[in-house]
Scaffold this motif. Structure first.
Motif, PDB file in Angstrom:
ATOM      1  N   ASN A  76       3.582  -0.340   2.171  1.00 27.69           N
ATOM      2  CA  ASN A  76       3.849   0.975   1.579  1.00 27.69           C
ATOM      3  C   ASN A  76       5.245   1.499   1.852  1.00 27.69           C
ATOM      4  OD1 ASN A  76       1.507   2.494   0.160  1.00 27.69           O
ATOM      5  ND2 ASN A  76       0.499   1.380   1.821  1.00 27.69           N
ATOM      6  N   THR A  77       5.976   0.867   2.764  1.00 22.20           N
ATOM      7  CA  THR A  77       7.261   1.443   3.190  1.00 22.20           C
ATOM      8  C   THR A  77       8.462   0.510   3.032  1.00 22.20           C
ATOM      9  OG1 THR A  77       6.778   0.736   5.459  1.00 22.20           O
ATOM     10  CG2 THR A  77       6.183   2.991   4.870  1.00 22.20           C
ATOM     11  N   LEU A  78       8.230  -0.789   2.847  1.00 22.78           N
ATOM     12  CA  LEU A  78       9.335  -1.745   2.861  1.00 22.78           C
ATOM     13  C   LEU A  78       9.601  -2.354   1.499  1.00 22.78           C
ATOM     14  CD1 LEU A  78       8.538  -3.750   6.129  1.00 22.78           C
ATOM     15  CD2 LEU A  78      10.109  -1.805   5.857  1.00 22.78           C
ATOM     16  N   SER A  79      10.815  -2.831   1.333  1.00 27.35           N
ATOM     17  CA  SER A  79      11.186  -3.707   0.224  1.00 27.35           C
ATOM     18  C   SER A  79      11.493  -5.083   0.800  1.00 27.35           C
ATOM     19  CB  SER A  79      12.422  -3.178  -0.512  1.00 27.35           C
ATOM     20  OG  SER A  79      12.128  -1.979  -1.201  1.00 27.35           O
ATOM     21  N   CYS A 222       7.193  -3.617  -2.081  1.00 29.30           N
ATOM     22  CA  CYS A 222       6.157  -4.489  -1.519  1.00 29.30           C
ATOM     23  C   CYS A 222       4.737  -3.999  -1.788  1.00 29.30           C
ATOM     24  CB  CYS A 222       6.350  -4.639  -0.011  1.00 29.30           C
ATOM     25  SG  CYS A 222       7.761  -5.662   0.459  1.00 29.30           S
ATOM     26  N   VAL A 223       4.580  -2.736  -2.149  1.00 26.28           N
ATOM     27  CA  VAL A 223       3.242  -2.190  -2.273  1.00 26.28           C
ATOM     28  C   VAL A 223       2.514  -2.772  -3.481  1.00 26.28           C
ATOM     29  CG1 VAL A 223       3.880  -0.167  -3.671  1.00 26.28           C
ATOM     30  CG2 VAL A 223       1.886  -0.070  -2.130  1.00 26.28           C
ATOM     31  N   THR A 224       1.235  -3.048  -3.283  1.00 28.80           N
ATOM     32  CA  THR A 224       0.376  -3.546  -4.354  1.00 28.80           C
ATOM     33  C   THR A 224      -0.728  -2.533  -4.613  1.00 28.80           C
ATOM     34  OG1 THR A 224      -1.008  -4.727  -2.763  1.00 28.80           O
ATOM     35  CG2 THR A 224       0.831  -5.958  -3.756  1.00 28.80           C
ATOM     36  N   HIS A 225      -1.510  -2.803  -5.636  1.00 26.12           N
ATOM     37  CA  HIS A 225      -2.531  -1.848  -6.051  1.00 26.12           C
ATOM     38  C   HIS A 225      -3.481  -1.505  -4.915  1.00 26.12           C
ATOM     39  CE1 HIS A 225      -5.467   0.054  -8.800  1.00 26.12           C
ATOM     40  NE2 HIS A 225      -6.363  -0.496  -8.008  1.00 26.12           N
ATOM     41  N   TRP A 227      -3.283  -1.932  -1.560  1.00 29.31           N
ATOM     42  CA  TRP A 227      -2.755  -1.364  -0.325  1.00 29.31           C
ATOM     43  C   TRP A 227      -2.112   0.005  -0.517  1.00 29.31           C
ATOM     44  CZ3 TRP A 227      -5.064  -3.430   3.392  1.00 29.31           C
ATOM     45  CH2 TRP A 227      -5.300  -4.811   3.455  1.00 29.31           C
ATOM     46  N   ASP A 228      -1.838   0.408  -1.741  1.00 30.13           N
ATOM     47  CA  ASP A 228      -1.166   1.679  -2.005  1.00 30.13           C
ATOM     48  C   ASP A 228      -1.955   2.832  -1.376  1.00 30.13           C
ATOM     49  OD1 ASP A 228       0.329   3.773  -2.967  1.00 30.13           O
ATOM     50  OD2 ASP A 228       0.153   3.210  -5.081  1.00 30.13           O
ATOM     51  N   TRP A 229      -1.281   3.560  -0.465  1.00 28.74           N
ATOM     52  CA  TRP A 229      -2.002   4.636   0.218  1.00 28.74           C
ATOM     53  C   TRP A 229      -2.028   5.932  -0.584  1.00 28.74           C
ATOM     54  CZ3 TRP A 229       1.800   4.146   4.867  1.00 28.74           C
ATOM     55  CH2 TRP A 229       3.041   4.774   4.582  1.00 28.74           C
ATOM     56  N   ARG A 230      -1.244   6.038  -1.641  1.00 26.35           N
ATOM     57  CA  ARG A 230      -1.139   7.300  -2.374  1.00 26.35           C
ATOM     58  C   ARG A 230      -2.434   7.698  -3.070  1.00 26.35           C
ATOM     59  NH1 ARG A 230       2.858   4.341  -1.462  1.00 26.35           N
ATOM     60  NH2 ARG A 230       4.771   5.221  -0.613  1.00 26.35           N
ATOM     61  N   PRO A 231      -3.096   6.810  -3.833  1.00 29.69           N
ATOM     62  CA  PRO A 231      -4.386   7.216  -4.405  1.00 29.69           C
ATOM     63  C   PRO A 231      -5.437   7.506  -3.337  1.00 29.69           C
ATOM     64  CG  PRO A 231      -3.524   5.256  -5.514  1.00 29.69           C
ATOM     65  CD  PRO A 231      -2.686   5.465  -4.290  1.00 29.69           C
ATOM     66  N   ARG A 232      -5.324   6.873  -2.196  1.00 31.19           N
ATOM     67  CA  ARG A 232      -6.316   7.071  -1.139  1.00 31.19           C
ATOM     68  C   ARG A 232      -6.193   8.447  -0.489  1.00 31.19           C
ATOM     69  NH1 ARG A 232      -8.489   1.991   0.889  1.00 31.19           N
ATOM     70  NH2 ARG A 232      -7.696   0.276  -0.390  1.00 31.19           N
ATOM     71  N   THR A 233      -5.020   9.013  -0.514  1.00 34.47           N
ATOM     72  CA  THR A 233      -4.828  10.322   0.113  1.00 34.47           C
ATOM     73  C   THR A 233      -4.771  11.459  -0.895  1.00 34.47           C
ATOM     74  OG1 THR A 233      -2.435   9.924   0.134  1.00 34.47           O
ATOM     75  CG2 THR A 233      -3.656   9.367   2.128  1.00 34.47           C
TER      76      THR A 233
END
Length: 417
Positions: A76-79, A222-225, A227-233
């Motif tokens: 969620n934080t790196l490229s 690097c984020v994928t569907h 692992w993405d924390w945005r929909p989870r929060t």
């Protein structure tokens, strides 16, 4: 005939002892996943998880172990190509760095060995040399379960701020959350990862990533569907909290565990862990006065109160673990990540552990040392008993107000400002 017949005691550093209240909460039929009680319970967990972490920021729940939380934090934080600095004080931060490399990060590691915490002066010098701010994140383990060393996370933030370095500070609290004092916001942590199976007293299978606005804004490629924390929060529908079916029974168990923490009060939980750990340390300090046994971390201030790593010499530790499990029903932790592994054992004293449980661990280890004819210093049981007999430190904590901080704004301000 075996003295192990009866209720076994799992004294490994996680999964920890499961409270009967947690097990009873999970012993139920599958709930409706589309509406009703499960939704209410799930949403009630969020403020209490934040309260345990001492944060007002976001938390995402993942169906997975601590390694899942590691990957979620990184992705969620790196490229790809970003540099991360790993402050290794045992096997687990090294493992987090290995995971970062596999998703395409450049990993720079300072290895402090297996009997020392992170040297902050060396850390600062490394940051100072990073003139172009290529280091995007610092990965540190608050408590490394393999060595039982506790790192100064707040001190790391102080050094980052002193130099004006913009790197994210990421802390692994899988072993320590709910055991060792940790204050995410006050200590300036950007991302914290934890699991449910240690201080949170719930069977393994869920992990958590806490993150602040700075970390949320750092999203790379690097984020994928999943692992993405945005929909989870910030879900549009309940299912997005888990990207699919919820871990239903784990959620009911975690609700019961958090209720227990709230009833005791977090400050009291920390104080209990302090005294329980000191009980074992007193015994170990007596044993190590003569013979091969030694505490891996000699400085008390740098030991975790969740787990203790103990050296006993090649093959001796494995022999002790085998004896205690076979003859008494006590399971001790393996020498994970140590060399030789057969020369170390670990005692977990995290979560649902009280004074008589720790005294039984001390007494059983003493019996094992005698049975195996391993030399050791005298007076361990007396030393441990004296710690238990001490009057507990007065703790100013309100168990009721600690629960559901969104309903207690004054307490939330006190905890998180």
């Amino acid at each position: 005939m075996s003295l192990a017949n009866g209720r076994p005691y799992l004294a490994i550093p996680g999964p920890s002892v499961m409270p009967d209240k947690v097990l009873r909460a999970m012993h139920r039929a599958s709930p409706n996943i589309y509406e009703g009680e499960l939704h209410d319970v799930t949403y009630s967990l969020i403020p209490d998880l934040k309260s345990v972490a001492r944060t007002r920021h976001d938390v995402a729940i993942y169906i997975g172990n601590g390694h899942a939380a590691w990957e979620a934090a990184l992705s969620n934080t790196l490229s790809r190509g970003d540099t991360v600095l790993v402050l290794a004080t045992g096997r687990f931060c090294i493992g987090w760095g290995e995971m970062a490399a596999k998703i395409g990060a450049q990993v720079q590691t300072i290895d402090y060995g297996q009997q020392s915490d992170a040297d902050l002066d060396q850390f600062e010098a490394t940051l100072a040399a990073d003139k172009d701010h290529r280091i995007k994140a610092v990965l540190a383990v608050h408590v490394d379960t393999s060595t039982s060393v506790k790192n100064d996370i707040a001190g790391m933030r102080a050094r980052l701020d002193k130099l004006g370095h913009p790197a994210l500070l990421m802390a692994d609290c899988i072993a320590s959350l709910g055991c060792d004092r940790f204050e995410m916001d006050a200590w300036g942590v950007d991302v914290m990862v934890a699991g449910c199976q240690k201080g949170l007293m719930t069977p393994a299978g869920m992990s958590f990533v806490f993150f602040n606005d700075k970390a949320n804004a750092a999203q790379g490629n690097c984020v994928t569907h999943y692992w993405d924390w945005r929909p989870r929060t910030d879900p549009e529908g309940y299912w997005q909290l888990f990207d699919g079916t919820a871990p239903t029974h784990h959620l009911f168990g975690l609700r019961a565990a958090l209720d227990m923490i709230n009833e005791e009060g977090l400050e009291n939980v920390w104080a209990r862990h302090d005294q329980i750990a000191a009980t074992l340390w007193a015994a170990c300090e007596a044993w190590q006065s003569e013979g091969p046994l030694w505490l891996n971390i000699q400085d008390r201030a740098k030991r975790s109160v969740a787990v203790t790593s103990i050296g006993l010499g090649a093959d001796n530790a494995d022999a002790l673990r085998t004896w205690t499990e076979t003859h008494t029903g006590l399971t001790l932790g393996i020498g994970l990540g140590r060399e030789p592994a057969s020369g170390y054992f670990r005692v977990g004293h995290m979560g649902h552990v009280n004074a008589h449980m720790m005294m039984s661990v001390v007494g059983t280890i003493e019996a094992g040392l005698l049975a195996l004819d391993l030399p050791h210093g005298a007076g361990a049981l007396d030393a441990a008993a004296r710690v238990i007999a001490q009057k507990p430190a007065k703790v100013d904590a309100s168990p009721v107000a600690a629960s559901h901080p969104e309903r207690h704004p004054a307490v939330q301000r006190q905890c998180c400002d």
